[in-house]
Write an enzyme that holds these catalytic residues in place. Structure first.
Site, PDB file in Angstrom:
ATOM      1  N   GLU A  49       3.580  -8.228  -2.626  1.00 23.60           N
ATOM      2  CA  GLU A  49       2.344  -7.451  -3.252  1.00 23.60           C
ATOM      3  C   GLU A  49       3.969  -6.683  -3.621  1.00 23.60           C
ATOM      4  O   GLU A  49       4.202  -5.959  -2.747  1.00 23.60           O
ATOM      5  CB  GLU A  49       1.773  -6.457  -2.345  1.00 23.60           C
ATOM      6  CG  GLU A  49       0.706  -7.525  -2.417  1.00 23.60           C
ATOM      7  CD  GLU A  49      -0.926  -6.548  -1.367  1.00 23.60           C
ATOM      8  OE1 GLU A  49       0.312  -5.253  -1.190  1.00 23.60           O
ATOM      9  OE2 GLU A  49      -1.749  -7.643  -0.913  1.00 23.60           O
ATOM     10  N   ASP A  60      -2.248   5.824  -0.926  1.00 26.65           N
ATOM     11  CA  ASP A  60      -1.437   5.996  -0.027  1.00 26.65           C
ATOM     12  C   ASP A  60      -1.137   6.911   0.951  1.00 26.65           C
ATOM     13  O   ASP A  60      -1.047   7.821   0.304  1.00 26.65           O
ATOM     14  CB  ASP A  60       0.052   5.258  -0.788  1.00 26.65           C
ATOM     15  CG  ASP A  60      -0.022   4.514  -2.065  1.00 26.65           C
ATOM     16  OD1 ASP A  60      -0.722   3.388  -1.253  1.00 26.65           O
ATOM     17  OD2 ASP A  60       0.175   4.568  -2.993  1.00 26.65           O
ATOM     18  N   TYR A 175      -8.669  -8.160  -0.424  1.00 18.82           N
ATOM     19  CA  TYR A 175      -8.495  -7.781   0.733  1.00 18.82           C
ATOM     20  C   TYR A 175      -8.421  -6.251   1.280  1.00 18.82           C
ATOM     21  O   TYR A 175      -9.535  -5.417   0.493  1.00 18.82           O
ATOM     22  CB  TYR A 175      -6.990  -6.385  -0.216  1.00 18.82           C
ATOM     23  CG  TYR A 175      -5.931  -5.942   0.196  1.00 18.82           C
ATOM     24  CD1 TYR A 175      -6.224  -5.188   1.190  1.00 18.82           C
ATOM     25  CD2 TYR A 175      -5.036  -5.946   0.218  1.00 18.82           C
ATOM     26  CE1 TYR A 175      -5.639  -4.009   2.334  1.00 18.82           C
ATOM     27  CE2 TYR A 175      -3.684  -5.378   0.374  1.00 18.82           C
ATOM     28  CZ  TYR A 175      -4.165  -4.100   2.327  1.00 18.82           C
ATOM     29  OH  TYR A 175      -3.038  -3.617   2.134  1.00 18.82           O
TER      30      TYR A 175
END
Length: 263
Positions: A49, A60, A175
């Protein structure tokens, strides 16, 4: 069949779990980042990734935010990121690369131009965290027309009513975000993750890979043991941010990969 599909088919045939590693393109600088990227397959990484730096990375945590800022400060751009992938492809035509980031840089370039350039560079999949399934016509469906997988995130708050919508146009793998909150904020627990992975797998034939909160080889083994594999990002990026050499970073990655492959 994309490189991602081929990789997971090969791992399944070998009875192995996948180890996925995340790094930020251009962190701490283009040359070092490219060297680490080139070394990841040799360190045991099955799928890469590659983060696309962005000024407002809302999903994030501090570690990835700082990595993106270092990359942007060093002049990293979308074009330089695609050029990195194209250079990687000159020596490795099999390891899948997933570009992970936010929609703004893609929108700014233009979806059609971006997809053409990404395909030509050798990008195999996209994770775009700020495009929900309701916006699939924006990028997800066009990407799949170009043979690029569009990978969707499922979370602990994705209930049984929402899950079919999330899975509808997902391809490559799912994911699963093991914790609520931002990256690097807590430790993943296999006892919590296992039932959720089973729930997702009952609704799809796609591999389910678990990320967020995995920092050690033992944790990688434990989480991969209840899924089809695991992703490590913040822990690797933290090593890069600490100024470790590419060789030291890759040694750290190798330990994590070995843990996942023991599962």
């Amino acid at each position: 069949m994309t490189r991602i599909d081929a990789k997971f088919a090969a791992l399944k045939a070998e009875g192995k779990k996948a180890f996925v590693a995340y790094i930020m393109a251009g962190d701490p600088d283009l040359e070092t980042s490219a060297e680490i990227l080139a070394g990841l397959p040799g360190a045991g990484v099955d799928v890469i990734e590659l983060g696309l730096p962005f000024t407002d990375p809302m999903a994030d945590g501090p570690t990835i935010q700082l990595a993106g800022q270092r990359a942007l400060d060093g002049g990293q751009t979308l074009q330089k990121t695609l050029d990195m992938v194209a250079a990687f492809r000159k020596t490795d035509d099999t390891t899948p690369i997933v570009l992970m980031g936010y929609y703004n840089p893609i929108y700014n370039r233009g979806v059609t131009r971006f997809l053409q350039d990404a395909k030509e560079a050798g990008i195999d999949g996209l994770i775009v965290v700020d495009l929900p399934p309701e916006e699939d016509e924006e990028l997800c469906l066009p990407a799949q027309e170009y043979g690029i997988n569009f990978i969707r995130l499922a979370t602990p708050t994705t209930d049984d009513r929402r899950l079919p919508t999330v899975l509808q146009n997902t391809s490559g793998f799912v994911y699963y975000v093991s914790i609520t909150g931002i990256t690097g904020s807590a430790a993943a627990q296999a006892t919590d993750v296992g039932p959720e992975v089973a729930r997702i797998k009952s609704a799809t034939d796609l591999p389910v890979i678990v990320g967020f909160g995995i920092t050690t080889p033992d944790a990688a083994q434990n989480i991969a043991g209840v899924a089809d594999g695991c992703v490590v990002g913040s822990a690797i990026v933290k090593e890069i941010g600490a100024g470790k050499s590419p060789a030291e970073v890759l040694e750290f990655v190798s330990g994590l990969a070995a843990g996942a492959h023991r599962a």
